[in-house]
Scaffold this motif. Structure first.
Motif, PDB file in Angstrom:
ATOM      1  N   SER A 408     -11.327  12.502  97.232  1.00 29.65           N
ATOM      2  CA  SER A 408     -10.135  12.965  96.872  1.00 29.65           C
ATOM      3  C   SER A 408      -8.878  12.550  97.487  1.00 29.65           C
ATOM      4  N   TYR A 436      -8.759  15.363  88.070  1.00 29.64           N
ATOM      5  CA  TYR A 436      -9.664  14.424  88.738  1.00 29.64           C
ATOM      6  C   TYR A 436      -9.339  13.122  87.951  1.00 29.64           C
ATOM      7  N   LEU A 462      -9.253  14.863  92.535  1.00 30.19           N
ATOM      8  CA  LEU A 462     -10.656  14.086  92.963  1.00 30.19           C
ATOM      9  C   LEU A 462     -10.788  13.001  92.203  1.00 30.19           C
TER      10      LEU A 462
END
Ligand code: ADP
Ligand code: MG
Length: 560
Positions: A408, A436, A462
């Motif tokens: 992350s 993400y 992420l």
């Protein structure tokens, strides 16, 4: 009567022999474990067949394994009174390579990869390990139920050929005689063999018997007096309080043919309308078949019914994403004559399967909670396999997702340590999306220009770069009520001041946008002023229904 004959090994057997004898050298003592394991399998098979045909036991119902040695003849002998083999079976089982796992193993090993001794035992090349210490191996075998004259003698020096001849054998079962190589005298000592039995085979469920060794008092082995040298118990049937960690580990090593300790285990008994026992282990490292992307169908979970081994039933008892689990399931109420086909439709089995999944997930959750180091090791070895569960096991999707860890923008470099719960815990008030980015590599994900706007607003993203991630994310749209979204999709979270600034910028850039649209034509759907960027001049964005660019590339690679 068939006469003696000489035959050649299949070419692949010669290859396996070569590999085994060269790569097992540093662990050569495991030949004993392998031969004992085969003897134990043979006893299991006879006990199972004798349920339908008790006459097969013909007055010798005490199944056992005997290990002996002869210092003068320089031989070590492993004998069992199990199922035995007829002539055709000997040819089929030890002159050829029957198991598909072995073929995969060979394919893998003929590459640059060095054969790893740890892996060999898992591949049904066990018998050939005898040739690591022996320059000649003799097998005498008589099938249970066959007459004394139907015995068969197999012999080979492991150089490419073997001989077969009919012999008269007084008792059923199999005797394997290793004629030791000149420098392997260490195995001609009772204490040595006994210590190997203790180390590798203590939890074999049949008695392993050895001649009483008087060598300590300066005497010879006493072939008249035999004693049992292993604990010979079905470990899983004992109460947990009576089993030491060492016992659990010893049982695991014998079961999983692993040299290493298991990472963790869970042992449970369910009582009730349907009673069963499960003893399930997490290995510390991925087994070989997992690394090869395959699954050795025979290995993993052994199904017993009231202590009688019935079959390797990993596929029936565990979903594919938990295929790294090793263990034993012992059911009280399944019919002993159950076949694989019946098993697949059996309702009771569904319950057992559900219980196995639950136990494994409970165990992993416990590691995550209480033993971070072990959990990290688990995640490193099996995290990517576990991700398949997001797709495969919709019922446990949330539980599985909770166990995953990711790199992350707020984590430590490429380390996959951030859970979805960690992420949610750090969300700003009002944020309802888990962001993400996916890419081919961690570096590409971490360097994506898409992240600029998120970094400048201190929004965590992420970083996904495992091959399986796109596929998994296709089934993981939501977690704990939060939407998961690719940074290149959807609306950026903007506050009011941001929005005003963006509107102004858009107005100012209108002539430029028109020009760009004209230049790019229908290669793009739209050109917009974006709040996504702070340093880079431009980036590609996706509409909500578009596939991520990285996924498009993967599909293209796969020829889609
Ligand atoms: P695996 O045990 O994984 O099948 P092995 O190389 O150890 O592979 O043994 C090959 C096969 O030879 C076994 O599957 C079994 O059919 C047969 N075999 C070996 N040892 C015995 C034995 N003691 N009694 C009966 N069959 C045996
Ligand atoms: Mg074997």
């Amino acid at each position: 009567q068939v006469a003696a004959e000489t035959r050649s090994f299949e070419a692949e057997v010669a290859q396996v022999l070569h590999l085994v004898t060269h790569s097992l050298y540093s662990h050569k003592e495991i030949f004993l474990r392998e031969l004992i394991s085969n003897a134990s399998d043979a006893c299991d098979k006879l006990r199972f067949e004798a349920i339908a045909a008790p006459e097969l036991l013909s007055g010798d119902g005490e199944l056992r394994i005997e290990v002996s040695w002869d210092a003068d003849a320089r031989t070590v002998t492993v004998r069992d009174n199990g199922i035995g083999m007829g002539r055709d079976e000997v040819v089929a089982n030890i002159g050829t390579i029957a198991s598909s796992g072995t073929r995969r193993f060979l394919e893998a090993m003929s590459g640059e990869q060095k054969a790893d001794a740890r892996l060999i035992g898992q591949f049904g090349v066990g018998f050939y390990s005898g040739f690591v210490v022996a320059d000649r191996v003799t097998v005498l075998s008589r099938r249970a139920g066959a007459a004394a004259e139907e015995g068969v003698k197999w012999e080979s020096d492991g150089q490419g050929q073997y001989t077969l001849e009919p012999v008269e054998l007084p008792a059923r079962g199999t005797t394997v005689i290793l004629h030791l190589k000149p420098d392997e005298d260490e195995f001609l000592a009772g204490w040595k063999l006994r210590s190997l039995v203790h180390r590798y085979s203590d939890h074999v469920a049949f008695p392993i018997r050895m001649p009483k060794d008087a060598a300590d008092e300066g005497g010879e082995a006493d072939a008249e007096q035999w004693e049992t040298v292993n604990s010979a118990s079905a470990l899983w049937t004992k109460p947990r309080t009576e089993i030491s960690d060492e016992d659990y580990q010893g049982f695991y090593k014998a079961l999983g043919h692993d040299f290493n300790d298991a990472l963790a285990w869970t042992h449970n008994r369910v009582e009730g309308s349907q009673s069963f026992t499960t003893l399930l282990y997490l290995p510390a490292q991925p087994p070989f078949d997992l690394m090869m992307g395959g699954r050795d169908e025979r290995k993993g979970l052994k199904l017993y019914i009231k202590r009688v081994f019935v079959m390797d039933a990993a596929e029936e008892l565990l979903p594919s994403y938990l295929r790294f689990v090793r263990g034993v399931v012992d059911a009280d109420d399944l019919p002993l004559n159950v076949s694989r086909e019946l098993l697949q439709q059996n309702r009771q089995l569904d319950r057992i399967r559900g219980a196995c999944v639950k136990r494994v997930l409970d165990l992993v959750e416990k590691l995550a909670r209480d033993e971070p180091e072990k959990f990290a090791a688990f995640h490193k070895a099996f995290g990517n396999t576990l991700k398949e569960g997001i797709v495969e096991d919709a019922g446990n999707r949330e539980r599985v997702a909770k166990l995953l860890r990711f790199a992350s923008t707020k984590g430590e470099g490429g380390a996959q340590t951030v859970s979805l719960d960690d992420y949610i815990g750090r969300m700003a008030v009002g944020q309802d999306t888990i962001w993400y980015v996916t890419a081919d590599s961690h570096a590409a994900a971490a360097g994506s220009p898409q992240l600029e706007a998120f970094r400048s607003r201190d929004i965590e993203v992420l970083l996904m770069s495992d091959r399986i991630d796109e596929w998994m994310l296709g089934s993981l749209r939501e977690y704990a009520g939060k939407k998961l979204q690719h940074v290149a999709k959807g609306e950026l979270p903007l506050d009011a001041a941001d929005r005003e600034k963006q509107d102004e910028a858009a107005k100012a850039a209108e002539p430029l946008l028109q020009k760009l649209k004209g230049l790019l034509g229908d290669r793009v759907a739209d050109v917009r002023v974006s709040a996504r960027l702070t340093d880079s001049p431009s980036c590609l964005a996706l509409a909500d229904h578009d596939m991520a660019p990285h996924f498009v590339r993967l599909l293209r690679e796969a020829g889609q």
